[in-house]
Enzyme design. Structure first.
Site, PDB file in Angstrom:
ATOM      1  N   SER A 138      49.247 -30.962   1.351  1.00 26.57           N
ATOM      2  CA  SER A 138      48.821 -31.595   0.111  1.00 26.57           C
ATOM      3  C   SER A 138      48.127 -30.636  -0.844  1.00 26.57           C
ATOM      4  O   SER A 138      47.983 -30.925  -2.022  1.00 26.57           O
ATOM      5  CB  SER A 138      47.911 -32.788   0.410  1.00 26.57           C
ATOM      6  OG  SER A 138      46.671 -32.343   0.886  1.00 26.57           O
ATOM      7  N   LYS A 174      41.434 -32.875  -1.609  1.00 24.16           N
ATOM      8  CA  LYS A 174      41.961 -33.170  -2.944  1.00 24.16           C
ATOM      9  C   LYS A 174      41.169 -32.400  -3.991  1.00 24.16           C
ATOM     10  O   LYS A 174      40.057 -31.951  -3.746  1.00 24.16           O
ATOM     11  CB  LYS A 174      41.837 -34.672  -3.243  1.00 24.16           C
ATOM     12  CG  LYS A 174      42.647 -35.584  -2.322  1.00 24.16           C
ATOM     13  CD  LYS A 174      44.085 -35.675  -2.755  1.00 24.16           C
ATOM     14  CE  LYS A 174      44.911 -36.531  -1.776  1.00 24.16           C
ATOM     15  NZ  LYS A 174      45.198 -35.809  -0.505  1.00 24.16           N
TER      16      LYS A 174
END
Lengths: 215, 215
Positions: A138, A174
């Site tokens: 990610s 993130k």
DNA sequence: CTTGACACTGAACGCACGTTCATGCTAAAC
DNA sequence: GTTTAGCATGAACGTGCGTTCAGTGTCAAG
């Protein structure tokens, strides 16, 4: 290197682990307590042996002044470690941090211990921080890959920081975005997954300061 | 964070540095000695202050059991460090290692100290090792970039290892290649510079174990 | 059978080291 | 003026902690 007996190796590991988790070395009575010895002298014997065999050093007569001179005998699950698989110090590695923060986590969340290599130093533990093993891609656009270790520090995020956040019971990495005046949100750093996450009621566990990749 | 006085900051730095170089914490009398106090109580006062302001923690009544809770006040050469420039522990960083090995090098070769972030741990100093700041793009294909820190361990290289080698008086990072039967050579990991170096009389200073990139 | 490692008990000894009490000085805050 | 923080001296006090002496038991090597 001279071979250690079972007991000696246990003691050595305890010393290493104690310093690794507490940040200072154990006293002889701390060791005695851990092994339920009825006499401190039991410890002394083992320390003398470890010292003679070159595994530890100490400043005699002074409290809590160990030195680990040689690699700590690894708890050989892997049998055939090449004679030189050394690194230097443990820090807790979490695969995931479910509910809260790592200090509240039972050691079940700990999937291992990262060892970092340093010449001469002992680490200070200035800040609550820990390592997180990265799974998945990610953050691939930030060049953080599956298998890397990210070093997380617990503090408030600012715009542009990479953060460890708890989403759906899983800790994920993130990018934290907060433009002035707007509510903050999280964004995956992978062109293939352009997801966005509202920051509401998902807890940010810390900010990534650095990452480390084994070669 | 509460501000520290000159003296308090000096004490704090001494504690950090002491642990950083010795591997264990100083005793109160160690600190007293360093600052030429005529009374241990001078130290006590400062420790109480540091503790009250949240910079250190200790186990009361027990010897050499400090904890650094907050970032150590940096010796502000750079003036405007953002309030949170923290990491955890010093290890020597060399920009270059000319003639020999880092332990023989005068501290002139040291361009700074890398701080690595760890939760709670102190480092063992099991092995001669050190960090090297990478300059240039010669290892770009191995994903090691300008500005990264490579952690080098002094040991004999094997085929495929990334090594720190001394070429023309400069330490550079190269891949070590040794096919069976053939003489070993070094190779840059950059498609743009497909150089090869014979291994003869150029010294390999260590093997790269990992690299660390600040975010 | 003896010798010597290894592992440990039990009881002291004594310094290292953290801590406290008492005292004094200066400078800033109220 | 009185108080409070900072910085320091000087003299204890008490205990944490390393160390030593003496002794018990096992097990393998000689």
């Amino acid at each position: 290197m001279k071979h250690l007996t079972e007991r000696q190796s246990e003691i050595l590991q305890f010393i290493d682990h104690y310093e690794g988790t507490r940040g200072y070395w154990p006293s002889i009575r701390d060791i005695q307590l851990r092994f339920h010895f009825k006499s401190t002298n039991a410890v002394m014997g083992h320390l003398r042996a470890l010292e003679k065999k070159g595994y530890i050093g100490r400043i005699h007569g002074q409290a809590r002044t160990f030195r680990l001179l040689h690699r700590v005998a690894p708890s050989n699950d892997e049998k055939d470690m090449p004679e030189d698989a050394i690194e230097l110090k443990e820090l807790p590695v979490y695969g995931n941090i479910a509910a809260g923060y790592p200090d509240q986590v039972e050691s079940g969340g700990e999937i291992g211990r990262l060892q970092v290599d340093v010449q001469t130093a002992g680490f200070s533990r200035s800040q609550r921080s820990f390592a997180l093993k990265v799974r998945g891609e990610s953050m691939i656009d930030a060049d953080i890959r599956d298998g890397d270790f990210v070093i997380i520090e617990q503090r408030e995020p600012r715009d542009g920081d990479i953060v460890a956040a708890l989403i759906d019971g899983e800790t994920t990495l993130k990018r934290f975005i907060q433009k002035s005046g707007e509510p903050p949100y999280l964004k995956a750093e992978n062109a293939a997954f352009p997801e966005l996450y509202p920051i509401n009621d998902l807890s940010v566990q810390g900010v990534a300061k650095a990452f480390l990749r084994s070669l």
